[in-house]
Scaffold this motif. Structure first.
Motif, PDB file in Angstrom:
ATOM      1  N   VAL A  73       0.881  -1.168   0.000  1.00  0.00           N
ATOM      2  CA  VAL A  73       0.000   0.000   0.000  1.00  0.00           C
ATOM      3  C   VAL A  73       0.923   1.225   0.000  1.00  0.00           C
ATOM      4  O   VAL A  73       1.650   1.450   0.972  1.00  0.00           O
ATOM      5  CB  VAL A  73      -0.923   0.023   1.232  1.00  0.00           C
ATOM      6  CG1 VAL A  73      -1.782   1.292   1.220  1.00  0.00           C
ATOM      7  CG2 VAL A  73      -1.803  -1.224   1.258  1.00  0.00           C
ATOM      8  N   TYR A  74       0.889   1.988  -1.083  1.00  0.00           N
ATOM      9  CA  TYR A  74       1.846   3.084  -1.250  1.00  0.00           C
ATOM     10  C   TYR A  74       1.332   4.375  -0.619  1.00  0.00           C
ATOM     11  O   TYR A  74       0.123   4.629  -0.582  1.00  0.00           O
ATOM     12  CB  TYR A  74       2.131   3.314  -2.733  1.00  0.00           C
ATOM     13  CG  TYR A  74       2.773   2.127  -3.419  1.00  0.00           C
ATOM     14  CD1 TYR A  74       4.129   1.905  -3.334  1.00  0.00           C
ATOM     15  CD2 TYR A  74       1.990   1.220  -4.151  1.00  0.00           C
ATOM     16  CE1 TYR A  74       4.720   0.809  -3.964  1.00  0.00           C
ATOM     17  CE2 TYR A  74       2.568   0.126  -4.774  1.00  0.00           C
ATOM     18  CZ  TYR A  74       3.934  -0.070  -4.672  1.00  0.00           C
ATOM     19  OH  TYR A  74       4.504  -1.162  -5.283  1.00  0.00           O
ATOM     20  N   ASP A  75       2.264   5.170  -0.157  1.00  0.00           N
ATOM     21  CA  ASP A  75       1.966   6.510   0.328  1.00  0.00           C
ATOM     22  C   ASP A  75       2.051   7.446  -0.880  1.00  0.00           C
ATOM     23  O   ASP A  75       3.139   7.862  -1.278  1.00  0.00           O
ATOM     24  CB  ASP A  75       2.968   6.924   1.401  1.00  0.00           C
ATOM     25  CG  ASP A  75       2.615   8.265   2.035  1.00  0.00           C
ATOM     26  OD1 ASP A  75       1.714   8.946   1.510  1.00  0.00           O
ATOM     27  OD2 ASP A  75       3.252   8.631   3.043  1.00  0.00           O
ATOM     28  N   ARG A  76       0.897   7.763  -1.442  1.00  0.00           N
ATOM     29  CA  ARG A  76       0.878   8.520  -2.692  1.00  0.00           C
ATOM     30  C   ARG A  76       1.264   9.987  -2.500  1.00  0.00           C
ATOM     31  O   ARG A  76       1.444  10.697  -3.486  1.00  0.00           O
ATOM     32  CB  ARG A  76      -0.498   8.416  -3.346  1.00  0.00           C
ATOM     33  CG  ARG A  76      -0.800   6.999  -3.848  1.00  0.00           C
ATOM     34  CD  ARG A  76      -2.129   6.893  -4.557  1.00  0.00           C
ATOM     35  NE  ARG A  76      -2.323   5.555  -5.095  1.00  0.00           N
ATOM     36  CZ  ARG A  76      -1.965   5.166  -6.313  1.00  0.00           C
ATOM     37  NH1 ARG A  76      -1.403   6.045  -7.137  1.00  0.00           N
ATOM     38  NH2 ARG A  76      -2.179   3.934  -6.722  1.00  0.00           N
ATOM     39  N   GLU A  77       1.363  10.438  -1.272  1.00  0.00           N
ATOM     40  CA  GLU A  77       1.873  11.782  -1.043  1.00  0.00           C
ATOM     41  C   GLU A  77       3.383  11.844  -1.221  1.00  0.00           C
ATOM     42  O   GLU A  77       3.966  12.926  -1.332  1.00  0.00           O
ATOM     43  CB  GLU A  77       1.497  12.250   0.364  1.00  0.00           C
ATOM     44  CG  GLU A  77      -0.003  12.423   0.569  1.00  0.00           C
ATOM     45  CD  GLU A  77      -0.320  12.958   1.947  1.00  0.00           C
ATOM     46  OE1 GLU A  77       0.638  13.167   2.731  1.00  0.00           O
ATOM     47  OE2 GLU A  77      -1.509  13.185   2.238  1.00  0.00           O
ATOM     48  N   ILE A  78       4.007  10.677  -1.245  1.00  0.00           N
ATOM     49  CA  ILE A  78       5.461  10.605  -1.438  1.00  0.00           C
ATOM     50  C   ILE A  78       5.815  10.038  -2.801  1.00  0.00           C
ATOM     51  O   ILE A  78       6.727  10.547  -3.475  1.00  0.00           O
ATOM     52  CB  ILE A  78       6.099   9.738  -0.332  1.00  0.00           C
ATOM     53  CG1 ILE A  78       5.842  10.350   1.047  1.00  0.00           C
ATOM     54  CG2 ILE A  78       7.593   9.563  -0.575  1.00  0.00           C
ATOM     55  CD1 ILE A  78       6.376   9.516   2.191  1.00  0.00           C
ATOM     56  N   TYR A  79       5.062   9.009  -3.240  1.00  0.00           N
ATOM     57  CA  TYR A  79       5.435   8.290  -4.459  1.00  0.00           C
ATOM     58  C   TYR A  79       4.177   7.867  -5.209  1.00  0.00           C
ATOM     59  O   TYR A  79       3.199   7.418  -4.591  1.00  0.00           O
ATOM     60  CB  TYR A  79       6.272   7.061  -4.094  1.00  0.00           C
ATOM     61  CG  TYR A  79       6.575   6.129  -5.243  1.00  0.00           C
ATOM     62  CD1 TYR A  79       7.566   6.430  -6.165  1.00  0.00           C
ATOM     63  CD2 TYR A  79       5.859   4.940  -5.386  1.00  0.00           C
ATOM     64  CE1 TYR A  79       7.839   5.562  -7.211  1.00  0.00           C
ATOM     65  CE2 TYR A  79       6.128   4.065  -6.423  1.00  0.00           C
ATOM     66  CZ  TYR A  79       7.122   4.391  -7.332  1.00  0.00           C
ATOM     67  OH  TYR A  79       7.390   3.537  -8.364  1.00  0.00           O
TER      68      TYR A  79
ATOM     69  N   THR B 239       2.978   6.218 -12.164  1.00  0.00           N
ATOM     70  CA  THR B 239       3.930   6.910 -13.039  1.00  0.00           C
ATOM     71  C   THR B 239       5.380   6.652 -12.644  1.00  0.00           C
ATOM     72  O   THR B 239       6.300   7.111 -13.328  1.00  0.00           O
ATOM     73  CB  THR B 239       3.667   8.420 -13.015  1.00  0.00           C
ATOM     74  OG1 THR B 239       3.820   8.908 -11.664  1.00  0.00           O
ATOM     75  CG2 THR B 239       2.252   8.720 -13.493  1.00  0.00           C
ATOM     76  N   ASP B 240       5.579   5.933 -11.539  1.00  0.00           N
ATOM     77  CA  ASP B 240       6.928   5.672 -11.030  1.00  0.00           C
ATOM     78  C   ASP B 240       7.684   6.977 -10.794  1.00  0.00           C
ATOM     79  O   ASP B 240       8.865   7.108 -11.145  1.00  0.00           O
ATOM     80  CB  ASP B 240       7.705   4.776 -11.999  1.00  0.00           C
ATOM     81  CG  ASP B 240       8.996   4.251 -11.363  1.00  0.00           C
ATOM     82  OD1 ASP B 240       9.053   4.167 -10.126  1.00  0.00           O
ATOM     83  OD2 ASP B 240       9.944   3.957 -12.117  1.00  0.00           O
ATOM     84  N   GLU B 241       6.996   7.938 -10.180  1.00  0.00           N
ATOM     85  CA  GLU B 241       7.605   9.240  -9.915  1.00  0.00           C
ATOM     86  C   GLU B 241       7.452   9.599  -8.442  1.00  0.00           C
ATOM     87  O   GLU B 241       6.439   9.287  -7.815  1.00  0.00           O
ATOM     88  CB  GLU B 241       6.958  10.329 -10.771  1.00  0.00           C
ATOM     89  CG  GLU B 241       7.207  10.172 -12.269  1.00  0.00           C
ATOM     90  CD  GLU B 241       6.543  11.273 -13.065  1.00  0.00           C
ATOM     91  OE1 GLU B 241       5.737  12.028 -12.460  1.00  0.00           O
ATOM     92  OE2 GLU B 241       6.813  11.378 -14.272  1.00  0.00           O
ATOM     93  N   TRP B 242       8.465  10.294  -7.922  1.00  0.00           N
ATOM     94  CA  TRP B 242       8.437  10.767  -6.544  1.00  0.00           C
ATOM     95  C   TRP B 242       7.844  12.162  -6.502  1.00  0.00           C
ATOM     96  O   TRP B 242       8.019  12.959  -7.416  1.00  0.00           O
ATOM     97  CB  TRP B 242       9.841  10.772  -5.961  1.00  0.00           C
ATOM     98  CG  TRP B 242      10.418   9.403  -5.824  1.00  0.00           C
ATOM     99  CD1 TRP B 242      11.037   8.676  -6.798  1.00  0.00           C
ATOM    100  CD2 TRP B 242      10.401   8.569  -4.663  1.00  0.00           C
ATOM    101  NE1 TRP B 242      11.409   7.440  -6.321  1.00  0.00           N
ATOM    102  CE2 TRP B 242      11.032   7.348  -5.004  1.00  0.00           C
ATOM    103  CE3 TRP B 242       9.915   8.735  -3.369  1.00  0.00           C
ATOM    104  CZ2 TRP B 242      11.181   6.303  -4.092  1.00  0.00           C
ATOM    105  CZ3 TRP B 242      10.073   7.702  -2.449  1.00  0.00           C
ATOM    106  CH2 TRP B 242      10.702   6.503  -2.813  1.00  0.00           C
TER     107      TRP B 242
END
Length: 312
Positions: free
Chosen positions: A135-141, A145-148
């Motif tokens: 579960v990704y933290d979308r505020e960071i990554y 799009t594989d972008e930070w």
């Protein structure tokens, strides 16, 4: 004439238990409210914290054959020094070196990049057990799009320093049993599968790292000894070089033949079925106790302030 000693009482300095309990009773609602608030906050915090899983591998140091070479070097050192060759007086314990390398910045940096752990290590906030995915933290990554993400014009992509620091502090633990020399490598993670895999990779990679290191050193020693062998015509010195070359060649052969070169796995890591953290019940109990103590403190402070005003 006997005089009965007088006992002086200092009522101002004594604690009146009835007054103490009366003060607590008058402030009972403050104590109850403070305890309730802290209890609710403790429960909320405990439920908010994600589960953390730990996998561990128990390792036994393999038998080190370097002692034979060290003894040989000591026995033949005097003769070899006549030809200007320094054979050395011994080396540090290979297990100790491997344990320190396992926690070193250079090794962990290479380990993180080799296994693509940047995103799982720095940009996740949980593990979906049903889907078995991060579960990704979308505020960071952004995994799509594989972008930070950017903040104040700067990328939030972590540096090698950030990744190694987090891995050391939050994930990796290496300990040694002083009685039997057994080494335990443990890894914590939000994912039970990752905890097991990372532990296995660490054990495999440190064995491979030490194998390559010893092979490179032994091959360099063989080249050096062969060069010195060709420079001398003294039969005694030639015998010394032949024995040392044979020993270094044996080191290369053993390194290539042993799969578990430095650490032999006694108890391999498995996927943990139960979380190791957080201790939710303990968090709730501690929060409730702190709330109760703070409530009592507040009641006493209020009573002290009121008594001071009354004396004036």
């Amino acid at each position: 004439m006997n005089q009965t000693p007088e006992h002086q009482h200092y009522p101002d300095d004594e604690i009146d238990l009835r007054e103490l309990f009366a003060t607590l009773w008058r402030g009972k609602w403050i104590i109850i409210a403070t305890t309730f608030v802290f209890a609710v906050a403790g429960v909320a915090y405990a439920l908010y914290k994600p589960n953390i899983y730990q996998a561990s591998a128990l390792l036994a140091p393999t038998e080190d054959d370097s002692g034979g070479l060290s003894r040989m070097a000591g026995q033949l050192g005097g003769l070899a020094s006549l030809a200007g060759v320094n054979l050395g007086g011994g080396s540090a314990n290979k297990t100790v070196i491997a344990r320190e390398i396992l926690q070193s910045r250079a090794f962990l940096t290479d380990f993180i990049h080799r296994h693509n752990l940047k995103v799982p290590l720095m940009a996740t906030e949980g593990w979906d057990i049903e889907q078995e995915e991060w579960v990704y933290d979308r505020e960071i990554y952004n995994p799509d799009t594989d972008e930070w993400a950017m903040e104040d014009g700067e990328s939030l992509e972590p540096t090698d320093w950030d990744m190694v620091k987090k891995f050391r502090e939050d994930h990796l633990s290496v300990s040694e049993n002083q009685e039997n020399g057994m080494v335990t490598v443990s890894v914590k993670s939000l994912s039970p599968v990752a905890a097991k895999n990372w532990t296995d990779w660490l054990v495999r990679d440190i064995n491979e790292h030490m194998r390559k290191r010893d092979i490179e050193e032994a091959e360099a020693s063989i080249d050096y000894l062969e060069e010195k062998l060709n420079e001398t015509n003294i039969s005694g010195m030639q015998q010394v070089f032949y024995q040392l070359i044979e020993s270094e060649t044996r080191t290369v052969m053993l390194a290539n033949a042993q799969k578990e070169y430095v650490f032999q796995t006694v108890d391999p890591a498995v996927v943990p079925q139960e979380k190791s953290e957080p201790k939710r019940a303990l968090i709730c109990i501690v929060a409730t106790m702190l709330g109760g103590m703070l409530g009592v403190f507040i009641v006493f402070v209020i009573a002290f302030i009121r008594s001071g005003k009354q004396e004036k």
